[in-house]
Design a protein around this motif. Structure first.
Motif, PDB file in Angstrom:
ATOM      1  N   UNK A   1      35.088  56.688  32.693  1.00 49.97           N
ATOM      2  CA  UNK A   1      35.760  57.841  33.706  1.00 49.97           C
ATOM      3  C   UNK A   1      35.552  59.173  33.425  1.00 49.97           C
ATOM      4  N   UNK A   2      35.490  59.520  31.977  1.00 52.88           N
ATOM      5  CA  UNK A   2      34.967  60.703  31.631  1.00 52.88           C
ATOM      6  C   UNK A   2      33.827  61.078  32.030  1.00 52.88           C
TER       7      UNK A   2
ATOM      8  N   UNK B   1      30.316  64.239  35.687  1.00 54.27           N
ATOM      9  CA  UNK B   1      28.889  64.188  36.208  1.00 54.27           C
ATOM     10  C   UNK B   1      27.907  64.020  35.003  1.00 54.27           C
ATOM     11  N   UNK B   2      28.196  63.222  34.072  1.00 56.44           N
ATOM     12  CA  UNK B   2      27.504  62.826  33.028  1.00 56.44           C
ATOM     13  C   UNK B   2      26.614  61.450  33.219  1.00 56.44           C
ATOM     14  N   UNK B   3      25.674  61.267  32.605  1.00 59.06           N
ATOM     15  CA  UNK B   3      25.016  59.929  32.675  1.00 59.06           C
ATOM     16  C   UNK B   3      26.011  58.799  32.281  1.00 59.06           C
ATOM     17  N   UNK B   4      26.106  57.749  32.884  1.00 55.77           N
ATOM     18  CA  UNK B   4      27.039  56.598  32.421  1.00 55.77           C
ATOM     19  C   UNK B   4      26.112  55.437  31.914  1.00 55.77           C
TER      20      UNK B   4
ATOM     21  N   UNK C   1      26.310  54.457  28.442  1.00 52.75           N
ATOM     22  CA  UNK C   1      25.981  54.275  27.154  1.00 52.75           C
ATOM     23  C   UNK C   1      26.908  55.642  26.588  1.00 52.75           C
ATOM     24  N   UNK C   2      27.069  55.826  25.437  1.00 51.64           N
ATOM     25  CA  UNK C   2      27.575  56.862  24.603  1.00 51.64           C
ATOM     26  C   UNK C   2      26.444  57.816  24.313  1.00 51.64           C
ATOM     27  N   UNK C   3      26.119  58.781  25.289  1.00 52.52           N
ATOM     28  CA  UNK C   3      25.014  59.659  25.174  1.00 52.52           C
ATOM     29  C   UNK C   3      25.280  60.972  24.242  1.00 52.52           C
ATOM     30  N   UNK C   4      24.405  61.624  23.733  1.00 52.99           N
ATOM     31  CA  UNK C   4      24.712  63.140  23.312  1.00 52.99           C
ATOM     32  C   UNK C   4      25.349  63.941  24.033  1.00 52.99           C
ATOM     33  N   UNK C   5      24.960  63.953  25.242  1.00 52.87           N
ATOM     34  CA  UNK C   5      25.507  64.753  26.460  1.00 52.87           C
ATOM     35  C   UNK C   5      26.781  64.528  26.507  1.00 52.87           C
ATOM     36  N   UNK C   6      27.320  63.299  26.280  1.00 49.75           N
ATOM     37  CA  UNK C   6      28.842  63.058  26.402  1.00 49.75           C
ATOM     38  C   UNK C   6      29.434  63.515  25.081  1.00 49.75           C
ATOM     39  N   UNK C   7      28.978  63.287  24.155  1.00 43.87           N
ATOM     40  CA  UNK C   7      29.567  63.761  22.843  1.00 43.87           C
ATOM     41  C   UNK C   7      29.435  65.303  22.872  1.00 43.87           C
TER      42      UNK C   7
ATOM     43  N   UNK D   1      18.080  54.973  25.729  1.00 41.56           N
ATOM     44  CA  UNK D   1      18.573  53.950  26.730  1.00 41.56           C
ATOM     45  C   UNK D   1      17.816  54.579  28.043  1.00 41.56           C
ATOM     46  N   UNK D   2      17.442  53.729  29.106  1.00 38.14           N
ATOM     47  CA  UNK D   2      17.419  54.414  30.416  1.00 38.14           C
ATOM     48  C   UNK D   2      18.515  54.162  31.177  1.00 38.14           C
ATOM     49  N   UNK D   3      18.977  55.424  31.563  1.00 33.30           N
ATOM     50  CA  UNK D   3      20.385  55.623  32.246  1.00 33.30           C
ATOM     51  C   UNK D   3      20.342  55.991  33.324  1.00 33.30           C
ATOM     52  N   UNK D   4      20.859  55.629  34.531  1.00 35.86           N
ATOM     53  CA  UNK D   4      20.997  56.301  35.894  1.00 35.86           C
ATOM     54  C   UNK D   4      21.737  57.328  35.920  1.00 35.86           C
ATOM     55  N   UNK D   5      21.464  58.376  36.578  1.00 37.22           N
ATOM     56  CA  UNK D   5      22.468  59.779  36.618  1.00 37.22           C
ATOM     57  C   UNK D   5      23.205  59.422  37.803  1.00 37.22           C
ATOM     58  N   UNK D   6      24.584  59.581  37.650  1.00 37.51           N
ATOM     59  CA  UNK D   6      25.453  59.549  38.883  1.00 37.51           C
ATOM     60  C   UNK D   6      25.982  60.792  39.559  1.00 37.51           C
TER      61      UNK D   6
END
Length: 87
Positions: free
Chosen positions: A48-49, A54-57, A59-65, A82-87
């Motif tokens: 949800x965060x 508008x962060x990649x979902x 996995x727990x990415x460095x962008x999220x940290x 990890x290959x993560x789709x951008x939403x």
């Protein structure tokens, strides 16, 4: 879609997870009990965060940290990706 560095198991300590849970709760995303473990509520709060900011979902990415202001993590050549789709 893009390759994103994600937090690997080596860095996924109880202390780190507790910091993430507290940061999510402090921003209005309920991770459930603050216990330093990844449960359904923590994963839902994290997703949800990420969606709201508008962060990649996925996995727990460095962008999220960084968005959660979790300190102490430096991207390195041994980071997991990890290959993560951008939403």
């Amino acid at each position: 879609m893009a390759w994103q560095p994600v937090l690997c198991e080596t860095n996924m300590t109880t202390d780190t997870l507790t910091k993430i849970q507290k940061a999510l709760l402090g921003r209005g995303f309920d991770p459930g009990r603050i216990d330093g473990s990844v449960g359904t509520n923590t994963l839902k709060a994290l997703e949800d965060f990420q969606q709201k900011h508008s962060l990649a979902k996925g996995g727990l990415t460095y962008e999220t940290l960084k968005a959660l202001n979790i300190d102490g993590f430096v991207k390195s050549p041994i980071s997991a990706f990890r290959f993560i789709p951008r939403h």
